[in-house]
Design a protein around this motif. Structure first.
Motif, PDB file in Angstrom:
ATOM      1  N   ASP A 148      43.534 -20.893 -31.139  1.00 35.56           N
ATOM      2  CA  ASP A 148      43.020 -20.366 -32.399  1.00 35.56           C
ATOM      3  C   ASP A 148      44.237 -19.769 -33.101  1.00 35.56           C
ATOM      4  O   ASP A 148      45.118 -19.202 -32.445  1.00 35.56           O
ATOM      5  N   SER A 177      39.082 -11.038 -40.215  1.00 33.70           N
ATOM      6  CA  SER A 177      38.540 -12.185 -39.465  1.00 33.70           C
ATOM      7  C   SER A 177      37.378 -11.779 -38.565  1.00 33.70           C
ATOM      8  O   SER A 177      36.550 -12.609 -38.191  1.00 33.70           O
ATOM      9  N   ASN A 230      37.345 -11.263 -35.549  1.00 27.78           N
ATOM     10  CA  ASN A 230      37.402 -12.036 -34.304  1.00 27.78           C
ATOM     11  C   ASN A 230      37.240 -11.082 -33.121  1.00 27.78           C
ATOM     12  O   ASN A 230      38.073 -10.204 -32.907  1.00 27.78           O
ATOM     13  N   LYS A 274      36.758 -12.191 -29.926  1.00 27.67           N
ATOM     14  CA  LYS A 274      36.989 -12.918 -28.674  1.00 27.67           C
ATOM     15  C   LYS A 274      38.097 -12.259 -27.845  1.00 27.67           C
ATOM     16  O   LYS A 274      38.926 -11.520 -28.357  1.00 27.67           O
TER      17      LYS A 274
END
Length: 204
Positions: free
Chosen positions: A46, A65, A67, A69
């Motif tokens: 990514d 973002s 994000n 993860k």
């Protein structure tokens, strides 16, 4: 979609997004390919990167973002635009330190799953013709010294690809069509330099 045992996040600027080169030529994608050839079951990265970003702009983009993860491996390559815009190494240190902590969070708190690539020297590019290349090199060295020190503080891997980038001087095949950014051929060299270091990180 193929699921891989290990995941990879690559954070940066034009050198990570691969400005003016095909996606497959990006250094982090080439690194993932080399790792798979060595038997490491890792996905293509990514990527959170954009041409022109400085450290604070990358951090803002990471926040935007959202994000959430966690990754097996995280790379960080940032700072050329701080240098290009005339920012100070002191400002860079503060923002780089914060970014490094962000990268470590993405790695699940494991500083030994994060690696830093040094800033390459755009002063050797055709674009830099007529500019003070010695000054550019000295400033990039100063920023890289900051990144190296911050990496050492947290025992994070630091891979110095700057000398390799400087060897590209005068070789048009090492540069993208825009005359400023590097080509996939140069990015391959970075991936090859990173490979043994990253293999050790992933084996821990």
């Amino acid at each position: 979609m193929t699921l891989h045992a290990k995941t990879f996040l690559s954070l940066g600027d034009s050198y990570t997004i691969g400005e003016s080169v095909p996606e497959t030529d990006r250094w982090s994608i080439q690194l993932a390919e080399l790792l798979r050839k060595e038997g490491v079951d890792i996905a293509n990265p990514d990527i959170i990167a954009r041409t022109g970003w400085t450290t604070d702009e990358l951090q803002a983009a990471i926040r935007a973002s959202n994000n959430q993860k966690t990754y097996s491996l995280v790379s960080l390559l940032i700072g050329v635009n701080n240098q290009y815009r005339g920012q100070t190494p002191e400002k860079y240190r503060t923002e780089f330190r914060e970014l490094l902590q962000t990268a470590i969070r993405f790695a699940g708190g494991n500083a030994d799953r994060v690696f830093i690539l040094s800033i390459p020297d755009w002063g050797v590019s055709p674009f830099a013709q007529g500019r003070d290349r010695q000054k550019i090199a000295a400033e990039i060295n100063a920023f890289n010294a900051v990144a190296r020190e911050e990496a050492a503080t947290l025992n994070t891997a630091y891979i110095d690809i700057t000398p390799t980038s400087r060897k590209a001087a005068g070789d048009a095949s090492q540069f993208a069509a825009d005359g400023l950014h590097f080509s996939g051929r140069q990015y391959r060299l970075w991936a090859e330099e990173a490979l043994p270091v990253v293999k050790k990180l992933l084996a821990k």
